[in-house]
Design a protein around this motif. Structure first.
Motif, mmCIF file in Angstrom:
data_model
loop_
_atom_site.group_PDB
_atom_site.id
_atom_site.type_symbol
_atom_site.label_atom_id
_atom_site.label_comp_id
_atom_site.label_asym_id
_atom_site.label_seq_id
_atom_site.Cartn_x
_atom_site.Cartn_y
_atom_site.Cartn_z
ATOM 1 N N PRO A 213 -20.575 23.680 71.220
ATOM 2 C CA PRO A 213 -20.917 23.137 69.899
ATOM 3 C C PRO A 213 -19.711 22.982 68.965
ATOM 4 C CG PRO A 213 -22.344 24.996 70.460
ATOM 5 C CD PRO A 213 -21.261 24.947 71.484
ATOM 6 N N TYR A 214 -18.657 23.737 69.208
ATOM 7 C CA TYR A 214 -17.497 23.740 68.320
ATOM 8 C C TYR A 214 -16.332 22.912 68.863
ATOM 9 C CZ TYR A 214 -19.965 27.814 66.527
ATOM 10 O OH TYR A 214 -20.916 28.661 66.035
ATOM 11 N N ALA A 215 -16.008 23.119 70.125
ATOM 12 C CA ALA A 215 -14.824 22.501 70.717
ATOM 13 C C ALA A 215 -15.068 22.248 72.203
ATOM 14 C CB ALA A 215 -13.612 23.401 70.518
ATOM 15 N N PRO A 216 -15.824 21.203 72.526
ATOM 16 C CA PRO A 216 -16.106 20.928 73.931
ATOM 17 C C PRO A 216 -14.818 20.810 74.744
ATOM 18 C CG PRO A 216 -17.344 19.452 72.494
ATOM 19 C CD PRO A 216 -16.374 20.205 71.626
ATOM 20 N N LEU B 22 -9.628 29.918 67.829
ATOM 21 C CA LEU B 22 -9.435 31.304 67.416
ATOM 22 C C LEU B 22 -10.626 31.695 66.556
ATOM 23 C CD1 LEU B 22 -5.715 31.209 66.201
ATOM 24 C CD2 LEU B 22 -6.554 32.272 68.310
ATOM 25 N N SER B 23 -11.076 32.940 66.644
ATOM 26 C CA SER B 23 -12.114 33.482 65.764
ATOM 27 C C SER B 23 -11.472 34.626 65.000
ATOM 28 C CB SER B 23 -13.310 34.001 66.569
ATOM 29 O OG SER B 23 -13.928 32.943 67.258
ATOM 30 N N GLY C 177 -1.335 25.242 62.930
ATOM 31 C CA GLY C 177 -2.089 24.001 62.849
ATOM 32 C C GLY C 177 -3.580 24.124 63.053
ATOM 33 N N PHE C 178 -4.106 25.351 63.066
ATOM 34 C CA PHE C 178 -5.542 25.548 63.240
ATOM 35 C C PHE C 178 -6.276 25.221 61.947
ATOM 36 C CE2 PHE C 178 -4.067 27.782 66.892
ATOM 37 C CZ PHE C 178 -5.122 27.805 67.792
ATOM 38 N N LYS C 179 -7.468 24.639 62.097
ATOM 39 C CA LYS C 179 -8.335 24.283 60.967
ATOM 40 C C LYS C 179 -9.698 24.922 61.169
ATOM 41 C CE LYS C 179 -5.377 21.131 59.462
ATOM 42 N NZ LYS C 179 -4.268 21.618 58.739
ATOM 43 N N GLU D 180 -16.796 36.055 61.271
ATOM 44 C CA GLU D 180 -15.524 35.485 61.702
ATOM 45 C C GLU D 180 -15.536 33.984 61.462
ATOM 46 O OE1 GLU D 180 -13.963 38.214 65.379
ATOM 47 O OE2 GLU D 180 -15.262 36.526 65.870
ATOM 48 N N GLU D 181 -14.410 33.459 61.044
ATOM 49 C CA GLU D 181 -14.251 32.017 60.944
ATOM 50 C C GLU D 181 -13.806 31.495 62.297
ATOM 51 O OE1 GLU D 181 -11.573 31.306 57.694
ATOM 52 O OE2 GLU D 181 -13.188 31.572 56.241
ATOM 53 N N ILE D 182 -14.314 30.340 62.667
ATOM 54 C CA ILE D 182 -13.925 29.691 63.911
ATOM 55 C C ILE D 182 -12.920 28.607 63.542
ATOM 56 C CG2 ILE D 182 -14.712 28.378 65.913
ATOM 57 C CD1 ILE D 182 -17.500 29.688 65.365
ATOM 58 N N LEU D 183 -11.761 28.689 64.163
ATOM 59 C CA LEU D 183 -10.663 27.783 63.863
ATOM 60 C C LEU D 183 -10.281 27.027 65.128
ATOM 61 C CD1 LEU D 183 -8.860 30.682 62.172
ATOM 62 C CD2 LEU D 183 -9.666 28.743 60.880
ATOM 63 N N GLU D 184 -9.939 25.749 64.972
ATOM 64 C CA GLU D 184 -9.576 24.932 66.127
ATOM 65 C C GLU D 184 -8.240 24.245 65.893
ATOM 66 O OE1 GLU D 184 -11.500 21.369 68.812
ATOM 67 O OE2 GLU D 184 -11.597 21.194 66.633
ATOM 68 N N HIS D 185 -7.510 24.104 66.982
ATOM 69 C CA HIS D 185 -6.264 23.314 66.979
ATOM 70 C C HIS D 185 -6.382 22.316 68.121
ATOM 71 C CE1 HIS D 185 -2.142 22.167 66.509
ATOM 72 N NE2 HIS D 185 -1.806 22.600 67.708
ATOM 73 N N ARG D 186 -6.205 21.037 67.800
ATOM 74 C CA ARG D 186 -6.281 19.974 68.802
ATOM 75 C C ARG D 186 -4.885 19.412 69.037
ATOM 76 N NH1 ARG D 186 -11.495 16.139 67.699
ATOM 77 N NH2 ARG D 186 -12.944 17.802 67.172
ATOM 78 N N LEU D 187 -4.544 19.284 70.288
ATOM 79 C CA LEU D 187 -3.276 18.670 70.659
ATOM 80 C C LEU D 187 -3.514 17.224 71.046
ATOM 81 C CD1 LEU D 187 -1.743 21.388 73.028
ATOM 82 C CD2 LEU D 187 -1.234 21.017 70.630
#
Length: 107
Positions: free
Chosen positions: A18-21, A62-63, A79-81, A94-101
């Motif tokens: 649901p967050y980062a397939p 990252l959580s 660069g995580f959002k 916890e906040e769920i943070l994602e970084h996409r390359l």
């Protein structure tokens, strides 16, 4: 030993869909005497670079607890959002943070 870093699962774990397939979550700990010396930043970059170059991973998660300001600052610097939040059984909110390359990025 100054701490540890590692992936929580293989890329594409069901709970991340649901967050980062296709993404992969990792976490790190640096023991107090060694904090604020750049170890977590260097290790995180190396881990993401390896996963990207060897396995083609482009989404990292990252959580982090909202009150963990040092880890939040590190994540932002990498660069995580923020993409969401959840309640962890051990750590609470916890906040769920994602970084996409991009395909051309080297992490």
């Amino acid at each position: 030993m100054i701490g540890h870093i590692g992936f929580h699962t293989a890329p594409g774990a069901e709970y991340l869909r649901p967050y980062a397939p296709g993404g992969v979550e990792f976490g790190f700990t640096v023991y107090p005497p060694f904090r604020r010396q750049g170890y977590a930043r260097e290790a995180s970059r190396a881990l993401m670079r390896w996963a990207h170059q060897v396995h083609g991973v482009t989404r990292f998660v990252l959580s982090i607890r909202p009150d963990n300001t040092a880890s939040q600052a590190l994540a932002a610097g990498l660069g995580f959002k923020r993409i969401g939040s959840h309640i962890d059984e051990v750590d609470g909110l916890e906040e769920i943070l994602e970084h996409r390359l991009c395909e051309n990025d080297a992490a």
